[in-house]
Design a protein around this motif. Structure first.
Motif, mmCIF file in Angstrom:
data_model
loop_
_atom_site.group_PDB
_atom_site.id
_atom_site.type_symbol
_atom_site.label_atom_id
_atom_site.label_comp_id
_atom_site.label_asym_id
_atom_site.label_seq_id
_atom_site.Cartn_x
_atom_site.Cartn_y
_atom_site.Cartn_z
ATOM 1 N N PRO A 69 0.832 -1.221 0.000
ATOM 2 C CA PRO A 69 0.000 0.000 0.000
ATOM 3 C C PRO A 69 0.861 1.264 0.000
ATOM 4 N N GLY A 70 0.516 2.197 -0.854
ATOM 5 C CA GLY A 70 1.251 3.453 -0.948
ATOM 6 C C GLY A 70 2.509 3.369 -1.796
ATOM 7 N N MET A 71 2.795 2.208 -2.331
ATOM 8 C CA MET A 71 4.016 2.017 -3.104
ATOM 9 C C MET A 71 3.704 1.638 -4.551
ATOM 10 N N GLU A 72 2.560 2.026 -5.050
ATOM 11 C CA GLU A 72 2.154 1.636 -6.390
ATOM 12 C C GLU A 72 3.124 2.139 -7.453
ATOM 13 N N GLU A 73 3.714 3.319 -7.222
ATOM 14 C CA GLU A 73 4.624 3.889 -8.205
ATOM 15 C C GLU A 73 6.039 3.338 -8.060
ATOM 16 N N GLU A 74 6.329 2.772 -6.922
ATOM 17 C CA GLU A 74 7.659 2.210 -6.670
ATOM 18 C C GLU A 74 7.725 0.796 -7.229
ATOM 19 N N GLN A 75 8.889 0.223 -7.177
ATOM 20 C CA GLN A 75 9.057 -1.152 -7.639
ATOM 21 C C GLN A 75 9.146 -2.112 -6.460
ATOM 22 N N ASN A 76 8.572 -1.723 -5.303
ATOM 23 C CA ASN A 76 8.587 -2.571 -4.119
ATOM 24 C C ASN A 76 7.375 -3.493 -4.137
ATOM 25 N N THR A 77 7.574 -4.709 -4.483
ATOM 26 C CA THR A 77 6.502 -5.694 -4.478
ATOM 27 C C THR A 77 6.954 -6.922 -3.705
ATOM 28 N N ASN A 78 6.001 -7.578 -3.079
ATOM 29 C CA ASN A 78 6.269 -8.844 -2.410
ATOM 30 C C ASN A 78 5.852 -9.947 -3.362
ATOM 31 N N THR A 79 6.772 -10.794 -3.722
ATOM 32 C CA THR A 79 6.464 -11.892 -4.622
ATOM 33 C C THR A 79 6.451 -13.187 -3.817
ATOM 34 N N VAL A 80 5.314 -13.871 -3.857
ATOM 35 C CA VAL A 80 5.172 -15.157 -3.194
ATOM 36 C C VAL A 80 5.129 -16.222 -4.278
ATOM 37 N N THR A 81 6.034 -17.182 -4.201
ATOM 38 C CA THR A 81 6.076 -18.263 -5.166
ATOM 39 C C THR A 81 5.625 -19.536 -4.470
ATOM 40 N N THR A 82 4.615 -20.198 -5.034
ATOM 41 C CA THR A 82 4.084 -21.435 -4.473
ATOM 42 C C THR A 82 4.415 -22.574 -5.422
ATOM 43 N N TYR A 83 5.074 -23.593 -4.882
ATOM 44 C CA TYR A 83 5.444 -24.773 -5.662
ATOM 45 C C TYR A 83 4.555 -25.936 -5.253
ATOM 46 N N THR A 84 3.961 -26.608 -6.233
ATOM 47 C CA THR A 84 3.222 -27.841 -5.998
ATOM 48 C C THR A 84 4.065 -28.969 -6.576
ATOM 49 N N PHE A 85 4.324 -30.006 -5.760
ATOM 50 C CA PHE A 85 5.234 -31.049 -6.205
ATOM 51 C C PHE A 85 4.849 -32.393 -5.611
ATOM 52 N N THR A 86 5.408 -33.457 -6.186
ATOM 53 C CA THR A 86 5.301 -34.788 -5.600
ATOM 54 C C THR A 86 6.683 -35.155 -5.070
ATOM 55 N N ALA A 87 6.698 -35.921 -3.981
ATOM 56 C CA ALA A 87 7.958 -36.269 -3.351
ATOM 57 C C ALA A 87 7.890 -37.676 -2.783
ATOM 58 N N ARG A 88 9.070 -38.255 -2.572
ATOM 59 C CA ARG A 88 9.180 -39.570 -1.942
ATOM 60 C C ARG A 88 9.878 -39.367 -0.603
ATOM 61 N N ALA A 89 9.246 -39.867 0.484
ATOM 62 C CA ALA A 89 9.804 -39.718 1.824
ATOM 63 C C ALA A 89 11.027 -40.609 1.979
ATOM 64 N N LEU A 90 12.093 -40.045 2.527
ATOM 65 C CA LEU A 90 13.321 -40.790 2.768
ATOM 66 C C LEU A 90 13.457 -41.201 4.230
ATOM 67 N N SER A 91 12.665 -40.591 5.118
ATOM 68 C CA SER A 91 12.703 -40.939 6.526
ATOM 69 C C SER A 91 11.341 -40.649 7.148
ATOM 70 N N GLY A 92 11.141 -41.134 8.359
ATOM 71 C CA GLY A 92 9.898 -40.893 9.062
ATOM 72 C C GLY A 92 8.880 -41.982 8.798
ATOM 73 N N ALA A 93 7.641 -41.763 9.268
ATOM 74 C CA ALA A 93 6.571 -42.746 9.159
ATOM 75 C C ALA A 93 6.160 -42.978 7.707
ATOM 76 N N GLN A 94 6.354 -42.011 6.847
ATOM 77 C CA GLN A 94 5.952 -42.110 5.443
ATOM 78 C C GLN A 94 7.074 -42.634 4.551
ATOM 79 N N LYS A 95 8.115 -43.234 5.129
ATOM 80 C CA LYS A 95 9.286 -43.653 4.366
ATOM 81 C C LYS A 95 8.900 -44.569 3.216
ATOM 82 N N ARG A 96 9.481 -44.281 2.048
ATOM 83 C CA ARG A 96 9.293 -45.020 0.797
ATOM 84 C C ARG A 96 7.882 -44.948 0.246
ATOM 85 N N LYS A 97 7.126 -43.948 0.620
ATOM 86 C CA LYS A 97 5.763 -43.787 0.072
ATOM 87 C C LYS A 97 5.720 -42.576 -0.825
#
Length: 97
Positions: A69-97
């Motif tokens: 707010p108040g910075m529309e003319e400036e180049q101050n922006t907050n960029t949020v990047t969200t990644y959606t991915f699949t993964a394989r657990a290497l440890s813990g209760a979900q190991k090898r799933k």
């Protein structure tokens, strides 16, 4: 400056340099151990489960740029990047799933 002072000054500087390197290394090692959870310093975080995983596939990447707010003319922006991915657990209760 006397001969005695000239003789021991380089040794003192070397000792200070070595001590600084050793203390820096200890600081980095202890900080890393605390950050990765080997030592629990946060009392309320006992129910947290840490799982190591390997990312198999990145499905989607979304970037959202919010203008402050108040910075529309400036180049101050907050960029949020969200990644959606699949993964394989290497440890813990979900190991090898």
């Amino acid at each position: 400056m006397s001969n005695l002072e000239k003789r021991y000054k380089p040794n003192r500087n070397l000792a200070i340099y070595i001590a600084t390197l050793l203390l820096s290394g200890i600081f980095l090692f202890v900080g890393n151990r605390i950050a990765v959870g080997e030592k629990q310093i946060f009392g309320g975080a006992k129910d947290v489960q840490i799982i190591r995983a390997k990312v198999i596939q990145i499905i989607d990447v979304k970037k959202n740029a919010d203008v402050l707010p108040g910075m529309e003319e400036e180049q101050n922006t907050n960029t949020v990047t969200t990644y959606t991915f699949t993964a394989r657990a290497l440890s813990g209760a979900q190991k090898r799933k």
